[in-house]
Design a protein around this motif. Structure first.
Motif, PDB file in Angstrom:
ATOM      1  N   GLN A 146       1.285  40.993 185.847  1.00  0.00           N
ATOM      2  CA  GLN A 146       0.226  42.004 186.034  1.00  0.00           C
ATOM      3  C   GLN A 146       0.357  42.707 187.388  1.00  0.00           C
ATOM      4  O   GLN A 146       0.117  43.900 187.502  1.00  0.00           O
ATOM      5  CB  GLN A 146      -1.168  41.358 185.956  1.00  0.00           C
ATOM      6  N   ARG A 147       0.731  41.929 188.416  1.00  0.00           N
ATOM      7  CA  ARG A 147       0.846  42.517 189.766  1.00  0.00           C
ATOM      8  C   ARG A 147       2.043  43.479 189.811  1.00  0.00           C
ATOM      9  O   ARG A 147       1.986  44.523 190.449  1.00  0.00           O
ATOM     10  CB  ARG A 147       1.021  41.413 190.835  1.00  0.00           C
ATOM     11  N   ILE A 148       3.113  43.103 189.120  1.00  0.00           N
ATOM     12  CA  ILE A 148       4.290  43.993 189.113  1.00  0.00           C
ATOM     13  C   ILE A 148       3.925  45.312 188.423  1.00  0.00           C
ATOM     14  O   ILE A 148       4.261  46.399 188.888  1.00  0.00           O
ATOM     15  CB  ILE A 148       5.483  43.312 188.401  1.00  0.00           C
ATOM     16  N   MET A 149       3.200  45.197 187.319  1.00  0.00           N
ATOM     17  CA  MET A 149       2.832  46.422 186.580  1.00  0.00           C
ATOM     18  C   MET A 149       1.905  47.319 187.392  1.00  0.00           C
ATOM     19  O   MET A 149       2.112  48.519 187.497  1.00  0.00           O
ATOM     20  CB  MET A 149       2.128  46.040 185.276  1.00  0.00           C
ATOM     21  N   MET A 150       0.857  46.701 187.964  1.00  0.00           N
ATOM     22  CA  MET A 150      -0.163  47.530 188.612  1.00  0.00           C
ATOM     23  C   MET A 150       0.222  47.907 190.040  1.00  0.00           C
ATOM     24  O   MET A 150       0.075  49.053 190.442  1.00  0.00           O
ATOM     25  CB  MET A 150      -1.531  46.806 188.635  1.00  0.00           C
TER      26      MET A 150
END
Ligand code: B12
Length: 343
Positions: free
Chosen positions: A45-49
């Motif tokens: 999720q952190r990589i995406m956002m």
């Protein structure tokens, strides 16, 4: 040549290096970075956002500032899509929550923001049906009848698509399926989403995940459904769209001498700008929201300035449309409000 090794989303230099890679069309390098982060245990999720979405926003700024060409933006976006797919391919989450259909409204081509939303929801346990860009309302509804989802997530990134968004929201709710809306087209704080009858709105994919995880389906009041909000002024502008644009172009040619020296590319760009003036005006009339038009004028003025087009060109363009709409007081007031913003 790859000379780095990133282990955390907060690593110094990560954002710049990743932007450099997408800007250089280095798909291999970008995917390597994403895989390194996953290997180091960074949450997908952190990589995406924090990496992919944030970089895309920066890409948009660079395009708007005329630092990056459209081609470079397209190439970078294509790599972001691949990087997102690479993250998604590494993680499987069994669906436990429900089923959600995710789509862009008719005429809306910004598919990446909703693809991000789709992957974030999938990671949170939703079964997702991703329909992608520009889904015509009737096709969306027949898909809903076939699949019976618990929610529809509808994206609108450009306010010109709001009348279509309204028709889609109305159709989904008539089919008994609640709608969560999102995308910057729905205005500051999503206020146009509420006006158009959406059950919920979220500013980001993360917020949508939180919103859908609690209290869904929402207990919205029985909708007062009406698929059309436009009045006589809106109808006139939409019906005469072609003439409004071509007449305005003729007027510009007469009253703005610099245009006579324009090459084909500059003429095309000017036609596109005139088309936007008319389309944003139509949307503003549809919702009776002057801000839709004034926000557009502010944004266009900045984009034109970055490309060395003097403000007077935009003023003359607004005037050329206004001259054809003197019998339509709301449209004239909106065009005047826009003109006042152009110094
Ligand atoms: C890539 C891009 C394109 C690509 C899209 C390709 C693709 N596959 O997506 C293409 C080339 C097609 C494109 C076209 C256009 N674009 Co464009 N584009 C962009 C750009 C650079 C990135 C979009 C993106 O991926 N952003 C990253 C995501 C993460 O952004 P985000 O908004 O934070 O997304 C979150 C929320 O919006 C929310 N969200 C979005 N949808 C939904 C839905 C639901 C249900 C929920 C809950 C949440 C939600 O969740 C997302 C994730 O957190 C943006 C710049 C930017 N800053 O976004 C311009 C931008 C959106 N485009 C813009 C413009 C003007 C256009 C064009 C009109 C250009 C033109 N002259 O033709 C056309 C319009 C096409 C159309 N009718 O749709 C402007 C819009 C300005 C305005 N006045 O509204 C922007 C802002 C660029 C700018 N800085 O000026 N574009």
């Amino acid at each position: 040549m790859i000379s780095h090794s990133f282990r955390s989303i907060d690593d110094p230099g990560l954002a710049e290096e990743y932007l450099r890679l997408v800007g250089d069309s280095d798909e291999y390098g970008a995917i390597l970075v994403v895989n390194e982060l996953l290997d180091a245990g960074v949450e997908p999720q952190r990589i995406m956002m924090d990496l992919i979405a944030r970089t895309q926003a920066r890409v948009g700024e660079l395009w708007a500032e005329n630092v990056w060409s459209v081609a470079r933006e397209h190439a970078a976006t294509a790599i972001s899509e691949r990087a997102l797919a690479a993250v998604a391919a590494r993680i499987t989450v069994p669906p436990t929550r429900g089923r959600i259909t995710i789509a862009c409204v008719d005429g809306e081509w910004h598919a990446l923001p909703v693809r991000l939303l789709c992957e974030m929801l999938r990671l949170d346990g939703w079964r997702t049906d991703f329909l992608g860009a520009s889904v015509p309302g009737p096709h969306l509804v027949s898909h809903l009848h076939q699949t019976g989802p618990d929610a529809v997530a509808l994206s609108c990134m450009i306010a010109t698509r709001l009348p279509r968004a309204h028709a889609a929201i109305t159709a989904c709710r008539s089919a008994g399926i609640p709608v969560i809306a999102g995308g910057r087209g729905f205005g500051p704080g999503g206020r146009y989403a509420q006006h158009l009858g959406a059950d919920a709105w979220a500013a980001s994919a993360e917020e949508a995940v939180r919103r859908l995880a609690r209290n869904w389906p929402p207990h919205s009041a029985d909708p007062q459904l009406s698929a059309f909000l436009g009045d006589e002024e809106y109808t006139h502008v939409v019906r005469h769209r072609g003439t409004l644009i071509s007449t305005a172009m003729d007027t510009l040619m007469r009253t703005y001498p610099r245009m006579r020296g324009y090459n084909t590319r500059q003429m095309d760009a000017t036609t596109e700008d005139m088309t936007h003036i008319v389309d944003f005006l139509a949307s503003a009339l549809y919702l009776s929201e002057t801000q839709i038009f004034t926000d557009f004028v502010t944004w266009t003025a900045a984009v034109l300035e970055a490309r060395g087009v003097p403000a007077v060109a935009l003023r003359v363009g607004l005037e050329a449309v206004r001259a054809q709409l003197h019998d339509f007081p709301t449209a004239v007031a909106m065009l005047n409000a826009g003109a006042q913003l152009v110094k």
